[in-house]
Write a protein that holds these residues in place. Structure first.
Motif, PDB file in Angstrom:
ATOM      1  N   SER A 230       0.813  -1.212   0.029  1.00 30.27           N
ATOM      2  CA  SER A 230      -0.169   0.048   0.173  1.00 30.27           C
ATOM      3  C   SER A 230       0.852   1.132   0.004  1.00 30.27           C
ATOM      4  O   SER A 230       2.051   1.110   0.299  1.00 30.27           O
ATOM      5  N   GLY A 231       0.415   2.370  -0.494  1.00 29.49           N
ATOM      6  CA  GLY A 231       1.082   3.740  -0.436  1.00 29.49           C
ATOM      7  C   GLY A 231       0.867   4.419  -1.934  1.00 29.49           C
ATOM      8  O   GLY A 231      -0.136   4.152  -2.381  1.00 29.49           O
ATOM      9  N   ASP A 232       2.151   4.897  -2.240  1.00 25.58           N
ATOM     10  CA  ASP A 232       2.186   5.712  -3.209  1.00 25.58           C
ATOM     11  C   ASP A 232       1.883   4.735  -4.513  1.00 25.58           C
ATOM     12  O   ASP A 232       2.589   3.827  -4.829  1.00 25.58           O
ATOM     13  N   GLU A 233       0.983   4.886  -5.493  1.00 22.16           N
ATOM     14  CA  GLU A 233       0.551   3.766  -6.404  1.00 22.16           C
ATOM     15  C   GLU A 233       1.639   3.425  -7.261  1.00 22.16           C
ATOM     16  O   GLU A 233       1.952   2.303  -7.713  1.00 22.16           O
ATOM     17  N   LYS A 234       2.446   4.539  -7.803  1.00 26.38           N
ATOM     18  CA  LYS A 234       3.599   4.385  -8.833  1.00 26.38           C
ATOM     19  C   LYS A 234       4.403   3.509  -8.099  1.00 26.38           C
ATOM     20  O   LYS A 234       5.168   2.565  -8.702  1.00 26.38           O
ATOM     21  N   GLU A 235       4.819   3.632  -6.701  1.00 22.10           N
ATOM     22  CA  GLU A 235       6.091   3.192  -6.063  1.00 22.10           C
ATOM     23  C   GLU A 235       5.447   1.577  -5.750  1.00 22.10           C
ATOM     24  O   GLU A 235       6.223   0.777  -5.826  1.00 22.10           O
ATOM     25  N   VAL A 236       4.328   1.494  -5.696  1.00 22.08           N
ATOM     26  CA  VAL A 236       3.747   0.326  -5.188  1.00 22.08           C
ATOM     27  C   VAL A 236       3.789  -0.773  -6.605  1.00 22.08           C
ATOM     28  O   VAL A 236       4.240  -1.777  -6.380  1.00 22.08           O
ATOM     29  N   GLN A 237       3.571  -0.302  -7.779  1.00 20.19           N
ATOM     30  CA  GLN A 237       3.713  -0.923  -8.965  1.00 20.19           C
ATOM     31  C   GLN A 237       5.165  -1.377  -9.241  1.00 20.19           C
ATOM     32  O   GLN A 237       5.410  -2.391  -9.601  1.00 20.19           O
ATOM     33  N   LYS A 238       6.126  -0.194  -8.990  1.00 19.37           N
ATOM     34  CA  LYS A 238       7.448  -0.583  -9.132  1.00 19.37           C
ATOM     35  C   LYS A 238       7.977  -1.625  -8.228  1.00 19.37           C
ATOM     36  O   LYS A 238       8.840  -2.367  -8.406  1.00 19.37           O
ATOM     37  N   GLU A 239       7.508  -1.510  -6.920  1.00 10.64           N
ATOM     38  CA  GLU A 239       8.035  -2.603  -5.888  1.00 10.64           C
ATOM     39  C   GLU A 239       7.496  -3.854  -6.182  1.00 10.64           C
ATOM     40  O   GLU A 239       8.129  -4.907  -6.070  1.00 10.64           O
ATOM     41  N   LEU A 240       6.120  -4.111  -6.609  1.00 12.59           N
ATOM     42  CA  LEU A 240       5.568  -5.413  -7.109  1.00 12.59           C
ATOM     43  C   LEU A 240       6.660  -5.896  -8.301  1.00 12.59           C
ATOM     44  O   LEU A 240       6.758  -7.205  -8.104  1.00 12.59           O
ATOM     45  N   GLU A 241       6.880  -5.183  -9.132  1.00 13.61           N
ATOM     46  CA  GLU A 241       7.847  -5.513 -10.374  1.00 13.61           C
ATOM     47  C   GLU A 241       9.072  -5.959  -9.489  1.00 13.61           C
ATOM     48  O   GLU A 241       9.464  -7.278  -9.911  1.00 13.61           O
ATOM     49  N   ARG A 242       9.619  -5.222  -8.718  1.00 11.07           N
ATOM     50  CA  ARG A 242      11.170  -5.657  -8.361  1.00 11.07           C
ATOM     51  C   ARG A 242      11.050  -6.785  -7.359  1.00 11.07           C
ATOM     52  O   ARG A 242      11.851  -7.825  -7.578  1.00 11.07           O
ATOM     53  N   PHE A 243       9.916  -6.992  -6.538  1.00 12.36           N
ATOM     54  CA  PHE A 243       9.726  -8.146  -5.635  1.00 12.36           C
ATOM     55  C   PHE A 243       9.566  -9.556  -6.633  1.00 12.36           C
ATOM     56  O   PHE A 243       9.977 -10.535  -6.226  1.00 12.36           O
ATOM     57  N   ALA A 244       8.747  -9.324  -7.654  1.00  8.68           N
ATOM     58  CA  ALA A 244       8.427 -10.434  -8.291  1.00  8.68           C
ATOM     59  C   ALA A 244       9.785 -10.903  -9.107  1.00  8.68           C
ATOM     60  O   ALA A 244       9.969 -12.249  -9.004  1.00  8.68           O
ATOM     61  N   LYS A 246      12.803 -10.723  -8.046  1.00 13.94           N
ATOM     62  CA  LYS A 246      13.375 -11.104  -6.762  1.00 13.94           C
ATOM     63  C   LYS A 246      12.933 -12.642  -6.347  1.00 13.94           C
ATOM     64  O   LYS A 246      13.820 -13.515  -6.142  1.00 13.94           O
ATOM     65  N   LYS A 247      11.495 -12.759  -6.453  1.00 19.52           N
ATOM     66  CA  LYS A 247      11.151 -14.264  -6.018  1.00 19.52           C
ATOM     67  C   LYS A 247      11.548 -14.997  -6.840  1.00 19.52           C
ATOM     68  O   LYS A 247      11.687 -16.292  -6.495  1.00 19.52           O
ATOM     69  N   LYS A 248      11.696 -14.727  -8.198  1.00 19.04           N
ATOM     70  CA  LYS A 248      12.303 -15.790  -9.183  1.00 19.04           C
ATOM     71  C   LYS A 248      13.570 -16.145  -9.088  1.00 19.04           C
ATOM     72  O   LYS A 248      13.879 -17.138  -9.296  1.00 19.04           O
ATOM     73  N   ILE A 249      14.454 -15.208  -8.742  1.00 18.19           N
ATOM     74  CA  ILE A 249      15.755 -15.751  -8.208  1.00 18.19           C
ATOM     75  C   ILE A 249      15.761 -16.541  -7.134  1.00 18.19           C
ATOM     76  O   ILE A 249      16.558 -17.469  -7.099  1.00 18.19           O
ATOM     77  N   ILE A 250      14.989 -15.965  -6.073  1.00 17.61           N
ATOM     78  CA  ILE A 250      15.082 -16.875  -4.795  1.00 17.61           C
ATOM     79  C   ILE A 250      14.573 -18.130  -5.078  1.00 17.61           C
ATOM     80  O   ILE A 250      14.927 -19.259  -4.388  1.00 17.61           O
TER      81      ILE A 250
END
Length: 303
Positions: A230-244, A246-250
């Protein structure tokens, strides 16, 4: 009033240093400072550019705050409220300062609690009801692993924990569930082997290895982080992409490590025999005749 994430963090730290006594600064290390700033953001209700938070390894957490605290960390000393001395970097209206002070003061006693009490407060009171089972069983599994490493292996407790854990993972993808299933299979194999094997040091080494893998990688795949952001919508989208990404790597790293542990157990003759597995299955069926298989549970929660 709009402000960016760094200025907001500076502001909360500045006010917190006024609210807490110097003798209390030590209680607010990196994890608690992150949570304090998130709480102020939630309750203040003002927009903060670039601020995002969600439920991660230790409850509510902001990656931006984590980055901010990393920049403010002293070179050698431990990071806590006492090691961050920040001036006000923006002209903040007095009414906002008063509101922030009230928010921090209302939570002051919670942030002075001992570690276990603070954790229980976060997981049982400050976490949404639908995520509480996950954090509860996560901590129980860590406790079980600690006991196993010390030679106290409770098979029945592990069986219960694994079932409860799967039931808490409705937010997790099917691929991740099967990866977790391979991890729990290895735990169960070690438990079966430990009942017939007297070489406790070897078994303990593998429990230690699995605990580290779970704590450092697997648990990061299981958290309800993405759906809770939750939070700044643009940053939420960026964080979702970054985390996705990272999850593939992990996930690849976890797959590799689980395979390596399995191969090592097999080469050392530490996997349970077919007779042991069959005997355990019969015992489980007799004890829990209506129990569902892991595959059945995964299919149910994936719908």
């Amino acid at each position: 009033m709009n402000m960016d994430c760094e200025n907001f963090c500076d502001l909360v730290i500045y006010v917190a240093r006024e609210v807490f006594n110097e003798s209390e600064y030590k209680y607010l290390g990196k994890t608690r400072l992150n949570k304090l700033i998130v709480i102020v953001f939630q309750e203040l209700g003002y927009p903060v550019d670039g601020f995002v938070w969600g439920y991660y390894k230790h409850g509510f957490y902001s990656p931006q705050v984590n980055e901010f605290l990393g920049k403010r960390a002293p070179a050698h000393d431990e990071l806590n409220l006492g090691s961050i001395n920040t001036p006000l970097s923006v002209n903040t209206p007095q009414d906002i300062l008063i509101k922030i002070k009230r928010i921090i003061s209302s939570y002051q006693n919670h942030f002075k609690k001992r570690r276990d009490s603070f954790r229980d407060w976060v997981y049982n009171e400050k976490t949404p009801i639908n995520y509480r089972p996950f954090y509860g069983v996560h901590n129980e599994l860590l406790s079980w692993l600690d006991n196993a490493i010390n030679g106290n292996i409770d098979k029945e407790k592990l069986d219960e924990l694994i079932t409860d854990y799967y039931l808490s993972l409705k937010h997790v993808s099917e691929d991740t569930l099967y990866l977790f299933s391979d991890f729990t299979d290895l735990l169960e194999d070690l438990v079966l082997t430990s009942t017939k094997n007297t070489n406790d040091l070897k078994i303990t080494r593998y429990f230690n290895q699995l605990k580290k893998l779970y704590l450092n990688k697997i648990s990061r795949l299981l958290v309800p982080y993405e759906e809770s952001l939750s939070g700044d919508e643009k940053e939420v989208q960026k964080e979702l992409e970054r985390f996705a990404k990272k999850k593939k790597i992990i996930s690849k790293e976890v797959r590799k490590e689980l395979d390596e542990i399995y191969d090592s157990l097999e080469s050392k003759g530490l996997l349970p025999s077919f007779a042991q597995i069959l005997g355990d299955l019969k015992e489980t069926v007799q004890k829990y005749p209506n129990a569902k298989s892991v595959d059945e549970i995964i299919q149910e929660i994936s719908r």
